[in-house]
Design an enzyme around this catalytic site. Structure first.
Site, short mmCIF file in Angstrom:
data_model
loop_
_atom_site.label_atom_id
_atom_site.label_comp_id
_atom_site.label_asym_id
_atom_site.label_seq_id
_atom_site.Cartn_x
_atom_site.Cartn_y
_atom_site.Cartn_z
N SER A 128 5.50 -68.98 47.07
CA SER A 128 4.13 -68.47 47.58
C SER A 128 3.25 -69.50 47.88
CB SER A 128 3.54 -67.88 46.32
OG SER A 128 2.37 -67.53 46.22
N TYR A 152 1.60 -66.65 37.00
CA TYR A 152 2.43 -66.15 38.05
C TYR A 152 2.72 -67.24 38.81
CZ TYR A 152 3.72 -64.31 42.50
OH TYR A 152 4.38 -64.26 43.79
N LYS A 156 6.34 -69.68 40.01
CA LYS A 156 6.93 -70.13 41.25
C LYS A 156 6.80 -71.61 41.42
CE LYS A 156 7.03 -66.10 42.98
NZ LYS A 156 8.33 -65.48 43.20
P1 NAD Z 1 8.07 -56.15 44.75
O1 NAD Z 1 7.63 -55.78 43.31
O2 NAD Z 1 7.89 -54.91 45.67
O3 NAD Z 1 9.84 -56.20 44.60
C1 NAD Z 1 10.28 -57.07 43.34
C2 NAD Z 1 11.57 -56.13 43.20
O4 NAD Z 1 12.18 -56.85 42.09
C3 NAD Z 1 11.48 -54.48 42.79
O5 NAD Z 1 12.07 -53.96 43.50
C4 NAD Z 1 11.38 -54.53 41.30
O6 NAD Z 1 11.85 -53.59 40.82
C5 NAD Z 1 12.60 -55.88 41.32
N1 NAD Z 1 12.55 -56.44 39.94
C6 NAD Z 1 11.72 -57.03 39.07
N2 NAD Z 1 12.20 -57.72 38.03
C7 NAD Z 1 13.56 -57.65 38.38
C8 NAD Z 1 14.46 -58.11 37.37
N3 NAD Z 1 14.27 -58.87 36.26
N4 NAD Z 1 15.78 -57.85 37.66
C9 NAD Z 1 16.07 -57.10 38.86
N5 NAD Z 1 14.98 -56.52 39.57
C10 NAD Z 1 13.76 -56.83 39.17
O7 NAD Z 1 7.54 -57.35 45.21
P2 NAD Z 1 7.61 -57.92 46.63
O8 NAD Z 1 6.30 -58.21 47.15
O9 NAD Z 1 8.59 -57.60 47.59
O10 NAD Z 1 7.82 -59.69 46.36
C11 NAD Z 1 9.20 -60.07 46.33
C12 NAD Z 1 9.31 -61.55 45.92
O11 NAD Z 1 8.18 -62.30 46.68
C13 NAD Z 1 8.62 -61.72 44.42
O12 NAD Z 1 9.45 -62.83 43.73
C14 NAD Z 1 7.13 -62.39 44.63
O13 NAD Z 1 6.77 -62.88 43.68
C15 NAD Z 1 7.26 -62.91 45.93
N6 NAD Z 1 6.11 -63.05 46.64
C16 NAD Z 1 5.36 -61.78 47.11
C17 NAD Z 1 4.18 -61.90 47.56
C18 NAD Z 1 3.46 -60.58 48.08
O14 NAD Z 1 2.32 -60.82 48.48
N7 NAD Z 1 3.89 -59.44 47.94
C19 NAD Z 1 3.51 -63.13 48.15
C20 NAD Z 1 4.35 -64.55 47.73
C21 NAD Z 1 5.48 -64.15 47.04
C1 WQD Z 2 -7.13 -61.32 49.64
C2 WQD Z 2 -8.60 -61.62 49.84
C3 WQD Z 2 -10.05 -61.14 47.86
C4 WQD Z 2 -8.82 -57.05 46.91
C5 WQD Z 2 -2.52 -62.70 46.30
C6 WQD Z 2 -1.58 -63.53 45.28
C7 WQD Z 2 -0.58 -64.46 45.89
C8 WQD Z 2 0.28 -63.74 46.70
C9 WQD Z 2 -0.43 -62.68 47.56
C10 WQD Z 2 2.27 -63.47 45.35
C11 WQD Z 2 -9.38 -62.43 48.92
C12 WQD Z 2 -10.30 -60.03 48.66
C13 WQD Z 2 -8.75 -58.40 47.66
C14 WQD Z 2 -10.11 -56.21 46.84
C15 WQD Z 2 -11.39 -57.73 48.05
N1 WQD Z 2 1.15 -62.86 45.92
N2 WQD Z 2 -10.03 -58.73 48.06
N3 WQD Z 2 -11.14 -56.86 47.24
O1 WQD Z 2 -5.44 -63.15 46.24
O2 WQD Z 2 -5.04 -64.14 48.39
O3 WQD Z 2 -2.94 -63.65 47.14
O4 WQD Z 2 -1.49 -62.03 47.03
O5 WQD Z 2 2.77 -64.48 45.67
O6 WQD Z 2 -0.16 -65.22 44.91
O7 WQD Z 2 -2.85 -64.39 44.49
O8 WQD Z 2 -4.35 -61.66 48.16
O9 WQD Z 2 -4.90 -59.24 48.88
O10 WQD Z 2 -5.51 -59.77 46.59
O11 WQD Z 2 -7.12 -60.96 48.27
O12 WQD Z 2 -12.47 -58.33 48.52
O13 WQD Z 2 -9.82 -55.32 46.36
O14 WQD Z 2 -9.31 -60.14 49.58
O15 WQD Z 2 -11.00 -61.83 47.09
O16 WQD Z 2 -10.16 -62.98 49.33
P1 WQD Z 2 -4.73 -63.02 47.41
P2 WQD Z 2 -5.44 -60.22 47.86
#
Ligand code: NAD
Ligand code: WQD
Length: 341
Positions: A128, A152, A156
């Site tokens: 991330s 969190y 990572k």
């Molecule tokens: P998500 O929650 O939709 O998907 C994660 C999946 O993993 C789910 O299906 C959940 O049931 C499963 N899971 C959780 N813990 C588990 C475990 N211990 N064993 C087996 N399955 C498990 O999340 P996502 O948005 O698809 O994210 C996927 C990955 O990408 C995560 O590692 C997340 O941290 C990372 N990531 C997501 C974002 C984002 O904004 N969505 C941004 C950066 C990084």
């Molecule tokens: C985006 C912008 C908020 C909600 C998060 C995690 C990051 C990654 C992606 C996993 C910001 C604003 C949001 C709301 C708002 N996830 N906002 N009202 O915080 O950039 O990233 O998700 O790895 O680690 O921190 O994304 O969508 O929450 O926010 O004004 O109800 O929208 O302040 O500027 P963020 P977000």
């Protein structure tokens, strides 16, 4: 491809994993999902099969279950692992840090140990942009990592460091770390999307729920940041572009192994909260009521990627614009007002 290659997708039923499964299946790979369904539903896997007309087999289980993983690696001829399993709610991670370290760090160590034991050493990791902390923008892969604001984010960074140590100890490993910026939206056919339980923490799903009439108004967290209009700026990336980035990273590992590499997956452009609201309104014709509230603790004013390394090395570039992101986001929510139920 003549010889089908089987990619294990822990967490493959979730948001990013399910879209990536579609892209991999369409590119000719086979996939096997292992998921504990703590934040997803089997319905997404059925939809993957409907979209691709290919099998998307799965095992219900947890990546912390060593016995189960050993059985899976015994039973299937796994070629590579792309891990999506993990917990991802920033706020929750401050309240339950041990759950986050246990699932995200111990879970991945367990997975890597089993891979090592079974001599499967190709690994793609979901990292991330949060690992950059509050570094100067745009972030390049050479930008020194900072101290992520939340437990969190620190999970990572820990895993990134573990993967680097692992590669240094044994460079038969073939590792890609993908640093996602802000993935949003849904596959164009509206069959898969983001399906958060309860009230969404993130901007795009929150806006979609307001549009669907399930939430009253959007709270905009602060309008006094030093940005274009005072609201927070992020690099939003269409989930299908992100999914395609995974395929390119896997292809790169295949052609350049062994390898340890990090790529940003972002568009390189930032949009403010109000710009996103306006883009959604323009694309859907739905007005999003909002009010300005206090800043959310821990939020950075503005960040976006320098994605040029991925463009150069992976021949990958995000191609869907903000309008497409809004259109496809609404298409999923409109067609699935209650998620996958
Ligand atoms: P998500 O929650 O939709 O998907 C994660 C999946 O993993 C789910 O299906 C959940 O049931 C499963 N899971 C959780 N813990 C588990 C475990 N211990 N064993 C087996 N399955 C498990 O999340 P996502 O948005 O698809 O994210 C996927 C990955 O990408 C995560 O590692 C997340 O941290 C990372 N990531 C997501 C974002 C984002 O904004 N969505 C941004 C950066 C990084
Ligand atoms: C985006 C912008 C908020 C909600 C998060 C995690 C990051 C990654 C992606 C996993 C910001 C604003 C949001 C709301 C708002 N996830 N906002 N009202 O915080 O950039 O990233 O998700 O790895 O680690 O921190 O994304 O969508 O929450 O926010 O004004 O109800 O929208 O302040 O500027 P963020 P977000």
């Amino acid at each position: 491809m003549s010889d089908k290659k089987l990619v294990l997708l822990p967490g493959g039923a979730g948001y990013i994993g399910s879209h990536t499964a579609v892209v991999l299946l369409q590119a000719g790979y086979e996939v096997l999902v292992v998921d504990n369904f703590s934040n997803s539903s089997e319905i997404s896997l059925q939809r993957i099969e409907n979209i691709t007309e290919k099998k998307c087999p799965y095992v219900r289980g947890d990546i912390r279950d060593r016995k189960l993983l050993l059985e899976i690696f015994q039973q299937y001829d796994i070629y590579a692992v792309m891990n999506f399993a993990g917990l991802k709610a920033v706020g929750e991670s401050c309240k339950k840090p041990l759950s986050y370290y246990n699932c995200n760090v111990f879970g991945v160590i367990n997975l890597l140990e089993v891979m090592q034991e079974r001599n499967v050493k190709t690994f793609v990791f979901s990292s991330s942009a949060t690992v950059y902390g509050d570094a100067p923008i745009p972030y390049t892969e050479n930008t020194p990592t900072g101290i992520p604001i939340s437990p969190y984010g620190r999970t990572k960074l820990h895993i990134e460091q573990i993967l680097s140590d692992l590669y240094n100890s044994d460079n038969a490993w073939n590792i890609a770390i993908l640093r996602y910026f802000n993935p949003i939206s849904a596959i164009e056919n509206g069959l898969l999307g983001e399906n958060p339980q309860g009230i969404p923490n993130n901007l795009a799903p929150y806006i979609a729920k307001v549009a669907a009439g399930k939430l009253k108004e959007l709270a905009v967290f602060g309008n006094d940041y030093p940005t274009v209009d005072g609201t927070g700026v992020r690099d939003y990336i269409h989930i299908m572009d992100l999914a395609e980035g995974h395929l390119r990273a896997l292809n790169y590992l295949e052609n350049n192994h062994p390898n340890f590499n990090i790529w940003n997956l972002g568009t390189g452009s930032g949009y403010s909260v109000l710009e996103i609201v306006r883009a959604f309104e323009k694309e859907t014709g739905i007005t999003i009521p909002y009010k300005i509230t206090a800043r959310r603790p821990g939020d950075l004013p503005e960040f976006y990627a320098d994605p040029s390394k991925a463009e150069r090395e992976l021949n990958w570039k995000a191609k869907r614009d903000i309008n497409a992101m809004m259109r496809d986001l609404w298409n999923f929510i409109k067609n699935n007002p209650n998620g996958y139920e």
